[in-house]
Enzyme design. Sequence first.
Site, PDB file in Angstrom:
ATOM      1  N   ALA A  73       0.818  -1.214   0.000  1.00 48.56           N
ATOM      2  CA  ALA A  73       0.000   0.000   0.000  1.00 48.56           C
ATOM      3  C   ALA A  73       0.852   1.264   0.000  1.00 48.56           C
ATOM      4  O   ALA A  73       0.454   2.286  -0.561  1.00 48.56           O
ATOM      5  CB  ALA A  73      -0.931  -0.010   1.203  1.00 48.56           C
ATOM      6  N   GLN A 206      -7.449  -0.548   5.764  1.00 43.43           N
ATOM      7  CA  GLN A 206      -8.002  -1.057   7.028  1.00 43.43           C
ATOM      8  C   GLN A 206      -9.489  -1.397   6.923  1.00 43.43           C
ATOM      9  O   GLN A 206     -10.089  -1.832   7.900  1.00 43.43           O
ATOM     10  CB  GLN A 206      -7.797  -0.041   8.153  1.00 43.43           C
ATOM     11  CG  GLN A 206      -6.346   0.144   8.561  1.00 43.43           C
ATOM     12  CD  GLN A 206      -5.755  -1.073   9.260  1.00 43.43           C
ATOM     13  OE1 GLN A 206      -6.465  -1.961   9.737  1.00 43.43           O
ATOM     14  NE2 GLN A 206      -4.436  -1.136   9.337  1.00 43.43           N
ATOM     15  N   SER A 226      -3.857  -3.346   0.577  1.00 45.27           N
ATOM     16  CA  SER A 226      -2.638  -4.042   0.978  1.00 45.27           C
ATOM     17  C   SER A 226      -2.936  -5.501   1.306  1.00 45.27           C
ATOM     18  O   SER A 226      -3.938  -5.806   1.946  1.00 45.27           O
ATOM     19  CB  SER A 226      -2.024  -3.357   2.206  1.00 45.27           C
ATOM     20  OG  SER A 226      -0.896  -4.083   2.651  1.00 45.27           O
ATOM     21  N   THR A 266       9.560  -7.180 -12.430  1.00 49.59           N
ATOM     22  CA  THR A 266       8.969  -8.516 -12.482  1.00 49.59           C
ATOM     23  C   THR A 266       7.981  -8.695 -11.345  1.00 49.59           C
ATOM     24  O   THR A 266       8.292  -8.400 -10.193  1.00 49.59           O
ATOM     25  CB  THR A 266      10.081  -9.584 -12.396  1.00 49.59           C
ATOM     26  OG1 THR A 266      11.006  -9.346 -13.446  1.00 49.59           O
ATOM     27  CG2 THR A 266       9.512 -10.991 -12.498  1.00 49.59           C
ATOM     28  N   CYS A 352       4.387   2.168  12.562  1.00 48.25           N
ATOM     29  CA  CYS A 352       5.499   2.809  11.882  1.00 48.25           C
ATOM     30  C   CYS A 352       6.211   3.834  12.755  1.00 48.25           C
ATOM     31  O   CYS A 352       7.379   4.109  12.559  1.00 48.25           O
ATOM     32  CB  CYS A 352       5.002   3.506  10.620  1.00 48.25           C
ATOM     33  SG  CYS A 352       3.515   2.798   9.986  1.00 48.25           S
TER      34      CYS A 352
HETATM   35  C1  LIG Z   1      -0.507  -0.702   6.801  1.00 43.72           C
HETATM   36  C2  LIG Z   1      -1.093   0.460   6.125  1.00 43.72           C
HETATM   37  C3  LIG Z   1      -0.493   1.001   4.969  1.00 43.72           C
HETATM   38  C4  LIG Z   1       0.815   0.498   4.414  1.00 43.72           C
HETATM   39  O1  LIG Z   1       0.692  -0.758   3.833  1.00 43.72           O
HETATM   40  P1  LIG Z   1       1.979  -1.584   3.365  1.00 43.72           P
HETATM   41  O2  LIG Z   1       1.405  -2.626   2.444  1.00 43.72           O
HETATM   42  O3  LIG Z   1       2.576  -2.154   4.599  1.00 43.72           O
HETATM   43  O4  LIG Z   1       2.894  -0.658   2.659  1.00 43.72           O
HETATM   44  C5  LIG Z   1      -1.121   2.065   4.352  1.00 43.72           C
HETATM   45  N1  LIG Z   1      -2.270   2.572   4.839  1.00 43.72           N
HETATM   46  C6  LIG Z   1      -2.866   2.084   5.932  1.00 43.72           C
HETATM   47  C7  LIG Z   1      -4.141   2.683   6.406  1.00 43.72           C
HETATM   48  C8  LIG Z   1      -2.299   1.015   6.614  1.00 43.72           C
HETATM   49  O5  LIG Z   1      -2.887   0.552   7.721  1.00 43.72           O
END
Ligand SMILES: *Cc1c(COP(=O)(O)O)cnc(C)c1O
Length: 403
Positions: A73, A206, A226, A266, A352
Amino acid sequence: MKPIYLDYAATTPLDKKVIDSMTPFLEQEGGFGNPSSLHSFGQRAMAAIDGARIMLAKTIAANHREIIFTSGATEANNLIIRGILKSFFKNKKNSSADKQNCSITPRIIVSEIEHPSVLETVKILEKEGAIEAVYLPVDRFGVVDTAALERSLNDRTILVSVMWVNNETGAVQPIEKISKIIELFKKNEGKNYGGNYPLFHTDAVQAFNCFDLNVIKSGVDLMTLSSHKVYGPKGAGASYIKNGVEILIEPIITGGDQEYGLRSGTENVPAIVGFASAAHIAHNTYKTEFERLKKMSERFFKKIKKEFPEVEINGSDSGRSPHIINLYFPGHENLGLVMDMAGIAASSGSACSQRYEKPSHVLRAMSLDASRIKNSIRFSFGRFTEAKDIDDAIGRIIMSLNK
Ligand SMILES: *Cc1c(COP(=O)(O)O)cnc(C)c1O
């Protein structure tokens, strides 16, 4: 003591069915080939990606041509924000009519509670002088102020980005309402740069497990997903890009022209296959999962409240995705550490930012003071959370807080 996992908003474990779907593409006998190769090994891998694209598209009522697979994501959000801006400047340079207007800076509107992959990206572009950014405030429940959006839309706005469900509080954002506001703006006054803008993007990472992410009903132009938040493998994600909007996006990763030229490199075949099957399961179970987790979350809060009458929810009790609950325990600091010692995996702040101990930008945006933020912690539940886990967790929480 076996730790209890209450951090599903940070990441989810793989569903066994997802692992099974991926295995053939990890083995020599299966589809390990490079999807770009024309021989049978490559074609088998390509067919798997095509199948995954169709499967994922169906879960959000999209067409398979509207799905771009990415590494997650974070990349999907970057592709959308940076890609739109890149295309905007490229087109502006080419169009002679706009030449005199080169000093006009485009506006991007986001909420103050976006995930860092949106918020920090916008802040960087703002610092570089590429855009003018507007940050929409939220109310004390963590819900974005739509009146502020109405005031902020202007003839230079190219993008509005508001997440579907916030990852720290679970607050559900008024996505359909925002769509309608933008639609109305476009109809009445917005002939922004030929009528193509403003575009509406939502980070729906989410929301996948508990809501119907229908791109038609929600009226969004762009959406981010994601894999590892829906019981799929890490390292896969997707951008939904509405038919016609792709011409307003330039790739940020260039090379071999994979993913309709919008994301070279890829493809991570096993991860993409796993992501699609995970999304399929998530979509088929979102209704029952919503109800089940709602009961679980209510039970969790009620029982804690009985022992700790002073505990409070950060955010709303009703307008929340039931898989997330953010709690304030007055007089209790370092809750992440306390929970860890008690054998509970929960999250103080977003995953994070935990390492840097920055106070949560989400709770701050809700006008909560520094001491309340320090005394707060997020619990998140998921597919493998059982009533017994909740009861055990409550016992451990109460014991460790009473020490
Ligand atoms: C976890 C999260 C992301 C990031 O996703 P990744 O696939 O780990 O890069 C982005 N937005 C929200 C709301 C998330 O909870």
